[in-house]
Design a protein around this motif. Sequence first.
Motif, PDB file in Angstrom:
ATOM      1  N   ASN A 234     -11.918  19.219 -19.872  1.00 40.01           N
ATOM      2  CA  ASN A 234     -12.395  17.886 -19.459  1.00 40.01           C
ATOM      3  C   ASN A 234     -11.305  17.087 -18.736  1.00 40.01           C
ATOM      4  OD1 ASN A 234     -10.672  17.235 -21.523  1.00 40.01           O
ATOM      5  ND2 ASN A 234     -12.213  16.304 -22.835  1.00 40.01           N
ATOM      6  N   GLY A 238     -12.353  17.408 -13.420  1.00 43.59           N
ATOM      7  CA  GLY A 238     -13.371  16.838 -12.540  1.00 43.59           C
ATOM      8  C   GLY A 238     -12.916  16.659 -11.108  1.00 43.59           C
ATOM      9  N   TYR A 347     -18.355  11.734 -12.036  1.00 47.34           N
ATOM     10  CA  TYR A 347     -18.140  12.712 -13.106  1.00 47.34           C
ATOM     11  C   TYR A 347     -19.405  13.523 -13.389  1.00 47.34           C
ATOM     12  CZ  TYR A 347     -20.390   9.028 -15.903  1.00 47.34           C
ATOM     13  OH  TYR A 347     -21.264   8.079 -16.375  1.00 47.34           O
ATOM     14  N   GLU A 349     -21.929  14.782 -16.116  1.00 44.01           N
ATOM     15  CA  GLU A 349     -22.369  14.180 -17.376  1.00 44.01           C
ATOM     16  C   GLU A 349     -22.250  15.164 -18.548  1.00 44.01           C
ATOM     17  OE1 GLU A 349     -25.558  10.828 -16.676  1.00 44.01           O
ATOM     18  OE2 GLU A 349     -26.256  12.710 -15.813  1.00 44.01           O
ATOM     19  N   GLN A 350     -22.263  14.594 -19.733  1.00 40.76           N
ATOM     20  CA  GLN A 350     -22.125  15.384 -20.957  1.00 40.76           C
ATOM     21  C   GLN A 350     -23.261  16.390 -21.108  1.00 40.76           C
ATOM     22  OE1 GLN A 350     -21.891  11.690 -23.320  1.00 40.76           O
ATOM     23  NE2 GLN A 350     -20.298  12.741 -24.488  1.00 40.76           N
ATOM     24  N   LEU A 425     -16.753  14.309 -22.828  1.00 37.63           N
ATOM     25  CA  LEU A 425     -16.480  13.763 -21.496  1.00 37.63           C
ATOM     26  C   LEU A 425     -15.183  12.956 -21.508  1.00 37.63           C
ATOM     27  CD1 LEU A 425     -17.301  12.966 -18.565  1.00 37.63           C
ATOM     28  CD2 LEU A 425     -18.544  11.039 -19.575  1.00 37.63           C
ATOM     29  N   GLU A 426     -14.350  13.180 -20.504  1.00 36.32           N
ATOM     30  CA  GLU A 426     -13.128  12.379 -20.348  1.00 36.32           C
ATOM     31  C   GLU A 426     -12.954  12.027 -18.873  1.00 36.32           C
ATOM     32  OE1 GLU A 426      -8.368  12.411 -21.541  1.00 36.32           O
ATOM     33  OE2 GLU A 426      -9.461  14.298 -21.430  1.00 36.32           O
ATOM     34  N   GLN A 445     -15.113  14.911 -16.309  1.00 37.77           N
ATOM     35  CA  GLN A 445     -16.132  15.872 -16.733  1.00 37.77           C
ATOM     36  C   GLN A 445     -15.894  16.219 -18.200  1.00 37.77           C
ATOM     37  OE1 GLN A 445     -15.222  19.328 -14.187  1.00 37.77           O
ATOM     38  NE2 GLN A 445     -14.299  20.317 -15.974  1.00 37.77           N
ATOM     39  N   PRO A 446     -16.888  16.797 -18.848  1.00 38.69           N
ATOM     40  CA  PRO A 446     -16.644  17.474 -20.123  1.00 38.69           C
ATOM     41  C   PRO A 446     -16.152  18.880 -19.808  1.00 38.69           C
ATOM     42  CG  PRO A 446     -19.003  17.033 -19.748  1.00 38.69           C
ATOM     43  CD  PRO A 446     -18.299  16.778 -18.466  1.00 38.69           C
TER      44      PRO A 446
END
Length: 459
Positions: A234, A238, A347, A349-350, A425-426, A445-446
Amino acid sequence: MPLLQSQVAQDIIAHGISLGADFVDIFIERTHSENMVFKNSRAEDTQSGTLFGIGIRLIYGQQALYGYTNSTDREELLRITKLLASRINKAGKSVTVNFENLNYPKIPTIQDQEVDAKYKLAYLKKTDDALRADPKVAQVMLNFIKKKQFIEVYNSDGLYASEERPYIRLFHQLVMKDGNLQTEAFHGPGAIGGWEFMEKLNREEVVDTLLKQANTTLYAGACPAGKMPVVIDNGFGGVIFHEACGHLLETTSVEKKASVFWDKMGEQIAHSALSAVDDGTIAGAWGSLSIDDEGMPTQKTQLIENGVLKRFIADRMGEIKTGHKRTGSARRQSYKFAPASRMRNTYIEQGPHELADIIGSVPNGLYAKKMGGGSVNPATGQFNFAVQEAYLIKDGKITTPVRGATLIGTGPDIMAKISMVGKDLELMAGMCGSVSGSIPTTVGQPPVKVDEILVGGEA
């Protein structure tokens, strides 16, 4: 008090319309910035200054003309407007524009507080000391950035909008050596807000992360090359989606048909596991803003949902040229640039998976824990990104650290192969360079699993 008197703005806009422009807007900016570089355990460079200027844009059909100055003199602004219009030489009409203040929801920012230079230096020295506690650390560079941008927008639709945007960031970079071995580690957290962000930053956690990363990569063996499954962790992972996919979703690419996605609206362009957004509304996030540089309130834009292309990132010219509605995404580095469609906080998503389950699904592959820099062909999405911290995956478990890995592919191809998306997610702060200059953006991203990607390393 406005940076530009509304009567002067009225005169400029009326002049532009009288010279045949379909639309006129004025962007006024005053930015105070300070930058402190701490290196060799001392302040190497300290700078501060104020930037002020005015940009004038005239739109004729699908053509935009842009000029700028740092003068507020009415006659000078009228001269620039006339000079721009002379390139078209079209008859216009007489108008009177009455401005109405735009009311919009304010995105929460992190509180600011005044601290003096001595306090800031003490903060940086404490971080420097903590990193140098490891005797293998040969160099530390800390780059502290703080700025406050105040902008105003007037346009021929009668809009007046203004916003104050505070930014703060601390970029950490260290070099570690042991004999002939050398490696680097970096981390650059940032936010829209003030000094309170620094007070809340967990120094011990940042230092531990950087030292662990450097100590791991310093002694890592060479990464094997070839096609293999890759789990990208994560946060800064991204950056691949941002560079190789996000730019292809900006109307600056779409309007030229330079993006492979320009005619794919409503079509499946990614694996059904992947959904992605560009969100300017996240409280405190580095890429957030309440209004864009055309004075439109920002929004959360669903770009891809379950693999289907839902929206492009559009500014006014993008909407005029492509028909895709504006998304509050017009951005620029400063008044010296015309606005363009740009990302904000972008980003993936989870998803539903734990990292352990994603790793466990890979018999042999690579775990890219921390991504580094790279290069991208903006027309095709072809990319080449270094992996800063990587490990081999054997029989569903993370094993040996490796160095020298690069991920090679194209945005469209990798999006079709992201088959598992994690929960954690970060977001990470960064700077994005494009047609309207360098701007603060967030990537994120996660953890994700790419079923197959070419890994460059040691054959």
